[in-house]
Design a protein around this motif. Structure first.
Motif, PDB file in Angstrom:
ATOM      1  N   ALA A  83      -7.878  27.018  28.463  1.00  0.00           N
ATOM      2  CA  ALA A  83      -7.344  25.761  27.524  1.00  0.00           C
ATOM      3  C   ALA A  83      -6.531  24.852  28.385  1.00  0.00           C
ATOM      4  O   ALA A  83      -5.469  24.859  28.633  1.00  0.00           O
ATOM      5  CB  ALA A  83      -6.590  26.672  26.708  1.00  0.00           C
ATOM      6  N   PHE A  84      -7.324  23.948  29.040  1.00  0.00           N
ATOM      7  CA  PHE A  84      -6.757  22.820  29.544  1.00  0.00           C
ATOM      8  C   PHE A  84      -7.478  21.458  29.282  1.00  0.00           C
ATOM      9  O   PHE A  84      -7.137  20.353  30.136  1.00  0.00           O
ATOM     10  CB  PHE A  84      -6.894  23.341  30.964  1.00  0.00           C
ATOM     11  N   GLN A  85      -8.655  21.338  28.729  1.00  0.00           N
ATOM     12  CA  GLN A  85      -9.698  20.389  28.740  1.00  0.00           C
ATOM     13  C   GLN A  85      -9.828  19.966  27.460  1.00  0.00           C
ATOM     14  O   GLN A  85     -10.005  20.710  26.628  1.00  0.00           O
ATOM     15  CB  GLN A  85     -10.858  20.632  29.616  1.00  0.00           C
ATOM     16  N   HIS A  86     -10.412  18.717  27.613  1.00  0.00           N
ATOM     17  CA  HIS A  86     -11.208  18.124  26.107  1.00  0.00           C
ATOM     18  C   HIS A  86     -12.573  18.350  26.143  1.00  0.00           C
ATOM     19  O   HIS A  86     -13.208  18.725  27.109  1.00  0.00           O
ATOM     20  CB  HIS A  86     -10.840  16.732  25.724  1.00  0.00           C
ATOM     21  N   VAL A  87     -13.316  18.329  25.150  1.00  0.00           N
ATOM     22  CA  VAL A  87     -14.696  18.540  24.977  1.00  0.00           C
ATOM     23  C   VAL A  87     -15.623  17.677  25.795  1.00  0.00           C
ATOM     24  O   VAL A  87     -16.735  18.151  26.563  1.00  0.00           O
ATOM     25  CB  VAL A  87     -15.174  18.805  23.250  1.00  0.00           C
ATOM     26  N   ALA A  88     -15.320  16.415  25.891  1.00  0.00           N
ATOM     27  CA  ALA A  88     -16.112  15.521  26.725  1.00  0.00           C
ATOM     28  C   ALA A  88     -15.864  16.014  28.211  1.00  0.00           C
ATOM     29  O   ALA A  88     -16.909  15.831  29.050  1.00  0.00           O
ATOM     30  CB  ALA A  88     -15.586  14.148  26.568  1.00  0.00           C
ATOM     31  N   PHE A  89     -14.734  16.350  28.676  1.00  0.00           N
ATOM     32  CA  PHE A  89     -14.481  16.694  30.067  1.00  0.00           C
ATOM     33  C   PHE A  89     -15.574  17.944  30.301  1.00  0.00           C
ATOM     34  O   PHE A  89     -16.221  18.283  31.256  1.00  0.00           O
ATOM     35  CB  PHE A  89     -13.024  17.223  30.388  1.00  0.00           C
ATOM     36  N   ASN A  98     -24.491  22.853  35.924  1.00  0.00           N
ATOM     37  CA  ASN A  98     -25.490  23.463  35.463  1.00  0.00           C
ATOM     38  C   ASN A  98     -25.154  24.856  34.703  1.00  0.00           C
ATOM     39  O   ASN A  98     -25.513  25.805  35.103  1.00  0.00           O
ATOM     40  CB  ASN A  98     -26.545  23.778  36.215  1.00  0.00           C
ATOM     41  N   SER A  99     -23.737  24.757  34.207  1.00  0.00           N
ATOM     42  CA  SER A  99     -22.988  25.847  33.442  1.00  0.00           C
ATOM     43  C   SER A  99     -23.237  25.715  32.238  1.00  0.00           C
ATOM     44  O   SER A  99     -23.490  24.613  31.543  1.00  0.00           O
ATOM     45  CB  SER A  99     -21.688  25.864  34.018  1.00  0.00           C
ATOM     46  N   GLU A 100     -22.997  27.147  31.700  1.00  0.00           N
ATOM     47  CA  GLU A 100     -22.862  27.068  30.118  1.00  0.00           C
ATOM     48  C   GLU A 100     -21.465  27.560  29.501  1.00  0.00           C
ATOM     49  O   GLU A 100     -21.454  28.708  29.177  1.00  0.00           O
ATOM     50  CB  GLU A 100     -24.087  27.870  29.736  1.00  0.00           C
ATOM     51  N   ILE A 101     -20.567  26.800  29.742  1.00  0.00           N
ATOM     52  CA  ILE A 101     -19.142  27.036  29.017  1.00  0.00           C
ATOM     53  C   ILE A 101     -19.003  26.371  27.607  1.00  0.00           C
ATOM     54  O   ILE A 101     -19.757  25.367  27.554  1.00  0.00           O
ATOM     55  CB  ILE A 101     -18.072  26.431  29.992  1.00  0.00           C
ATOM     56  N   VAL A 102     -18.707  27.043  26.699  1.00  0.00           N
ATOM     57  CA  VAL A 102     -18.819  26.560  25.341  1.00  0.00           C
ATOM     58  C   VAL A 102     -17.211  26.529  24.705  1.00  0.00           C
ATOM     59  O   VAL A 102     -16.425  27.413  25.154  1.00  0.00           O
ATOM     60  CB  VAL A 102     -19.640  27.584  24.655  1.00  0.00           C
ATOM     61  N   PRO A 103     -17.183  25.671  23.705  1.00  0.00           N
ATOM     62  CA  PRO A 103     -15.498  25.494  22.882  1.00  0.00           C
ATOM     63  C   PRO A 103     -16.037  26.815  21.891  1.00  0.00           C
ATOM     64  O   PRO A 103     -16.912  27.224  21.356  1.00  0.00           O
ATOM     65  CB  PRO A 103     -15.690  24.362  22.384  1.00  0.00           C
ATOM     66  N   TYR A 223     -12.473  13.749  22.690  1.00  0.00           N
ATOM     67  CA  TYR A 223     -11.245  13.999  23.469  1.00  0.00           C
ATOM     68  C   TYR A 223     -10.289  15.200  22.821  1.00  0.00           C
ATOM     69  O   TYR A 223      -9.022  15.335  23.116  1.00  0.00           O
ATOM     70  CB  TYR A 223     -10.488  13.079  23.954  1.00  0.00           C
ATOM     71  N   ILE A 224     -10.923  16.029  21.749  1.00  0.00           N
ATOM     72  CA  ILE A 224     -10.055  17.044  21.247  1.00  0.00           C
ATOM     73  C   ILE A 224      -9.891  18.227  22.220  1.00  0.00           C
ATOM     74  O   ILE A 224     -11.124  18.484  22.870  1.00  0.00           O
ATOM     75  CB  ILE A 224     -10.775  17.746  19.888  1.00  0.00           C
ATOM     76  N   ASN A 225      -8.929  18.897  22.701  1.00  0.00           N
ATOM     77  CA  ASN A 225      -8.700  19.703  23.540  1.00  0.00           C
ATOM     78  C   ASN A 225      -9.346  21.088  22.847  1.00  0.00           C
ATOM     79  O   ASN A 225      -9.196  21.342  21.708  1.00  0.00           O
ATOM     80  CB  ASN A 225      -7.339  19.973  24.016  1.00  0.00           C
ATOM     81  N   LYS A 274     -19.250  20.726  19.367  1.00  0.00           N
ATOM     82  CA  LYS A 274     -20.414  20.600  20.039  1.00  0.00           C
ATOM     83  C   LYS A 274     -21.214  19.305  19.727  1.00  0.00           C
ATOM     84  O   LYS A 274     -21.944  18.968  20.731  1.00  0.00           O
ATOM     85  CB  LYS A 274     -21.223  21.729  19.646  1.00  0.00           C
ATOM     86  N   ASN A 275     -20.887  18.648  18.536  1.00  0.00           N
ATOM     87  CA  ASN A 275     -21.802  17.280  18.123  1.00  0.00           C
ATOM     88  C   ASN A 275     -20.755  16.158  18.737  1.00  0.00           C
ATOM     89  O   ASN A 275     -21.017  15.111  17.941  1.00  0.00           O
ATOM     90  CB  ASN A 275     -22.277  17.431  16.934  1.00  0.00           C
ATOM     91  N   PHE A 276     -19.907  16.440  19.241  1.00  0.00           N
ATOM     92  CA  PHE A 276     -19.067  15.123  19.495  1.00  0.00           C
ATOM     93  C   PHE A 276     -19.681  13.935  20.165  1.00  0.00           C
ATOM     94  O   PHE A 276     -18.903  12.764  19.942  1.00  0.00           O
ATOM     95  CB  PHE A 276     -18.021  15.553  20.902  1.00  0.00           C
ATOM     96  N   LYS A 277     -20.819  13.709  20.673  1.00  0.00           N
ATOM     97  CA  LYS A 277     -21.507  12.706  21.311  1.00  0.00           C
ATOM     98  C   LYS A 277     -21.755  11.825  19.916  1.00  0.00           C
ATOM     99  O   LYS A 277     -21.865  10.501  20.290  1.00  0.00           O
ATOM    100  CB  LYS A 277     -22.727  12.920  21.989  1.00  0.00           C
TER     101      LYS A 277
END
Length: 283
Positions: A83-89, A98-103, A223-225, A274-277
């Motif tokens: 728990a340190f980053q926003h979703v865009a990061f 090429n990783s698959e880390i998910v919120p 930029y929601i963490n 996941k649909n932040f874009k």
């Protein structure tokens, strides 16, 4: 007869051993959750840990410094979530590695601010001024969106959220954008007209959001963490419980009272994260 008695005793011992193993296996499933965090939110996570303990959920907080990427630590299996980053990061990291880390849940919005020790209003920024921005792609891009909201520049059409000199479409004041390490943005203020500082870094440097000359409002959705984990762990019940605890009223009240508006508690769905874009389409 003696052999039968010995055999009977061995059967009993084996049964007792099996029961013991069953208890051990059961205990191993209720393991402590290891959560990788950074210092700016440690007070919140200490409180979350206390609340989780009341709910029967054991948490170990793993403090990681700026030289360690908590996503790499997560992929190596040394922690269960971070728990340190926003979703865009996170999206940027996944693309590059090429990783698959998910919120798995939202935590806070930490509004990005423009800080200056030379000017008190955004309108005072002169032509040809230098503006320092964090140099990682996502926060650089976030800074450009903030400068656009402040009326200083315009980003390109079909902006993807990531930074770069080529992402500026209009720059009427001929501002010089100076990318620097995010952790140094407070220290370079003396050398620039203004510095765009991530909220967590600003808090550690002793700034409140009200000290900024301009800060985010409606640009913050990408930029929601978040609390993040690997794809294979996203449906774990203990992580779902952790998100529920973090998003509780008790934790939200703690954040509001502790950080005086610097951090804003958020509760949005994972689908929205996941649909932040889609937020960029309206820019």
């Amino acid at each position: 007869m003696k052999k039968i008695a010995i055999l009977f005793l061995l059967v009993i011992l084996a049964a007792v051993g099996a029961v013991g193993c069953g208890k051990a296996d059961e205990a191993s499933t209720s393991k402590t959750l290891k959560i990788g965090i950074r210092g700016s939110e440690s007070r919140t996570w200490d409180f979350v840990k206390e609340q989780a303990q009341k709910e029967g959920l054991s948490i170990e907080l793993v403090q990681l410094n700026a030289n360690v990427n908590p996503n790499t630590v997560l992929l190596e299996g040394d922690i269960d979530a971070n728990a340190f980053q926003h979703v865009a990061f996170l999206d940027q990291f996944n693309q590059k590695n090429n990783s698959e880390i998910v919120p798995v849940g939202s935590t806070i919005i930490a509004p990005l601010g423009i800080y200056s020790d030379k000017f008190k209003k955004i309108e005072e920024i002169p032509d040809n001024a230098k503006i320092a921005v964090p140099n990682d792609d996502s926060n650089w891009g976030r800074s450009l969106v903030l400068l656009q909201e402040a009326g200083l520049i315009k980003v390109v059409d079909n902006f993807d959220g990531f930074g770069g000199a080529d992402k500026i479409k209009e720059n009427p004041k001929h501002l010089e954008i100076v990318p620097v390490d995010g952790a140094t943005t407070p220290r370079v203020m003396k050398d620039v007209a203004a510095s765009i500082i991530n909220n967590g870094v600003a808090v550690e440097a002793g700034f409140l959001l009200k000290d900024s000359i301009f800060h985010e409002s409606n640009t913050a959705k990408p930029y929601i963490n978040i609390i993040a984990t690997t794809k294979q762990n996203e449906n774990r019940e203990d992580l779902k419980k952790l998100v529920e605890i973090y998003q509780s009223k008790a934790v939200s009240d703690f954040i509001t009272e502790t950080y005086k508006g610097n951090y804003i508690p958020t509760q949005v769905t994972v689908d929205e994260l996941k649909n932040f874009k889609s937020a960029y389409a309206s820019k």
